[in-house]
Design a protein around this motif. Structure first.
Motif, PDB file in Angstrom:
ATOM      1  N   ASN A  55       0.801  -1.215   0.000  1.00 59.60           N
ATOM      2  CA  ASN A  55       0.000   0.000   0.000  1.00 59.60           C
ATOM      3  C   ASN A  55       0.837   1.269   0.000  1.00 59.60           C
ATOM      4  O   ASN A  55       0.356   2.349  -0.337  1.00 59.60           O
ATOM      5  N   GLY A  83       0.638  -4.544   4.450  1.00 60.69           N
ATOM      6  CA  GLY A  83       0.224  -3.457   5.312  1.00 60.69           C
ATOM      7  C   GLY A  83       1.188  -3.299   6.468  1.00 60.69           C
ATOM      8  O   GLY A  83       1.796  -4.267   6.903  1.00 60.69           O
ATOM      9  N   GLN A  87       0.177   5.509   6.784  1.00 58.07           N
ATOM     10  CA  GLN A  87      -0.811   5.910   5.789  1.00 58.07           C
ATOM     11  C   GLN A  87      -1.439   7.248   6.148  1.00 58.07           C
ATOM     12  O   GLN A  87      -2.407   7.672   5.523  1.00 58.07           O
ATOM     13  N   LEU A 101      -4.651  -2.254  10.601  1.00 54.17           N
ATOM     14  CA  LEU A 101      -4.705  -3.274   9.547  1.00 54.17           C
ATOM     15  C   LEU A 101      -6.093  -3.364   8.911  1.00 54.17           C
ATOM     16  O   LEU A 101      -6.207  -3.576   7.693  1.00 54.17           O
ATOM     17  N   ALA A 104      -6.266  -0.448   6.612  1.00 54.66           N
ATOM     18  CA  ALA A 104      -5.274  -0.593   5.543  1.00 54.66           C
ATOM     19  C   ALA A 104      -5.737  -1.620   4.509  1.00 54.66           C
ATOM     20  O   ALA A 104      -5.611  -1.392   3.293  1.00 54.66           O
ATOM     21  N   SER A 108      -6.701  -0.995   0.587  1.00 53.70           N
ATOM     22  CA  SER A 108      -6.029  -1.727  -0.485  1.00 53.70           C
ATOM     23  C   SER A 108      -7.043  -2.403  -1.404  1.00 53.70           C
ATOM     24  O   SER A 108      -6.898  -2.384  -2.635  1.00 53.70           O
ATOM     25  N   TYR A 120      -1.938 -11.598   1.937  1.00 50.62           N
ATOM     26  CA  TYR A 120      -1.791 -10.335   2.655  1.00 50.62           C
ATOM     27  C   TYR A 120      -0.639 -10.475   3.633  1.00 50.62           C
ATOM     28  O   TYR A 120      -0.612 -11.392   4.457  1.00 50.62           O
TER      29      TYR A 120
END
Length: 337
Positions: A55, A83, A87, A101, A104, A108, A120
């Motif tokens: 990401n 992740g 961000q 998470l 995130a 995504s 992931y």
């Protein structure tokens, strides 16, 4: 294209993983969507089936580009994203907590234009979050159908063990993959990280197989770097970790290895990059190798390298010239030994 089972799972992944870090318009990403489309098309036509993203790449633009490219063939492509990284400016805008998470992953999925990701991955260890919370959160993603498999990147051996034990304690989903740095000039994971991953059911998907481009032979000096090169950009970065990473990969020891690899390549009538990739893909515990082309030509050259089979005596020479002074256990991102 060869395929292998990813760790202790039933997932078949190609020996070449397409890295999408260069897709986008950030300071170090120079591959626009048109060229990225040509690269992905050629990669899939060659039999590749897994695309690695995160990401943080181009601030999410990389995920958006990949999502648009694979939209009409989603079921035949494995998407692997990550992740952890910041961000936003808030205290919960980074890390492996349930709060971060969850947001995130949803972000995504939105950027990728899909309702699930195949793999992931935790981009790195989070000392501020109990590992039980992280593993429970990831297990919830799997149970909800948002994620098919889970993995980690840049974990130490001890962190791998802690995560797998935590998953077992809560009756949750374990990791099936590890994404570490590994190359002829960064072999530290052979000490305990790679063996631990094998013992605990994690297949290795390798990043920086050419040591940030050092093994391609592009760099001939520790101090004088080609203008615009990734090493030049990272060394000029304000991020201390980026500078340390460059110093770990580009020094007199590694340039000596590159020189010897170049001699071997000349003997075989191929390139230093091809020799380096061929040596790496046959190492014990290796499932797939990430390549990050910026151009279609770069992709084709890398794919050709995976067709090269090195004679046993050449493998022995490469083992010897790249051997580290010690294989003491160290951090999963360390490239200094």
């Amino acid at each position: 294209m060869e395929y292998a089972t990813l760790g202790r799972s039933g997932l078949q992944v190609s020996q070449v993983c397409l890295g999408a870090m260069n897709f986008g318009s950030s300071r170090i990403a120079t591959c626009d969507e048109a060229e990225a489309t040509r690269i992905v098309d050629a990669y899939l036509e060659a039999g590749g089936n897994i695309i690695d993203i995160a990401n943080m790449y181009s601030e999410g633009e990389s995920e958006e580009i990949v999502g648009r490219i694979v939209k009409n063939r989603r079921s035949s492509v494995l998407l692997a994203t990550k992740g952890f990284m910041p961000q936003g400016p808030g205290p919960n805008d980074r890390g492996l907590s349930r709060v971060h998470l969850t947001k995130a992953l949803d972000d995504s999925l939105r950027r990728l234009g899909t309702d699930y990701v195949d793999l992931y991955q935790c981009h790195q260890w989070d000392p501020a979050t109990p590992i039980e919370e992280t593993m429970a959160t990831l297990d919830g993603f799997v149970r909800a159908g948002k994620v098919r498999y889970i993995g980690c990147s840049n974990f130490t051996a001890a962190q791998i063990v802690e995560a797998q034990w935590a998953a077992a304690r809560i009756g949750g989903t374990p990791f099936v993959s590890l994404q570490p740095q590994y190359s002829l000039i960064a072999r530290s994971i052979e000490a305990d990280i790679l063996p631990t991953a094998q013992r605990h059911g994690l297949g290795a998907i390798l990043w920086s197989p050419l040591g940030g481009g050092v093994l391609s032979g592009r760099y001939s000096s520790v101090s004088e770097l080609p203008e615009g090169s990734r090493m030049s950009q990272l060394r000029g970065s304000h991020i201390q970790l980026a500078k340390a990473w460059v110093d770990g990969l580009l020094n007199e020891r590694t340039l000596g290895i590159v020189q010897e690899v170049g001699k071997i390549a000349a003997e075989l009538g191929t390139t230093a990059a091809a020799v380096s990739l061929s040596w790496l893909r046959r190492r014990p515990g290796v499932t797939s190798v990430i390549i990050g082309p910026r151009t279609l030509e770069h992709l084709r050259g890398s794919l050709t390298a995976f067709e090269l089979e090195l004679p046993a005596e050449i493998v022995e020479r490469l083992d010897e010239i790249s051997a580290t002074g010690t294989l003491a256990p160290i951090n999963g991102m360390d490239a200094s030994r």
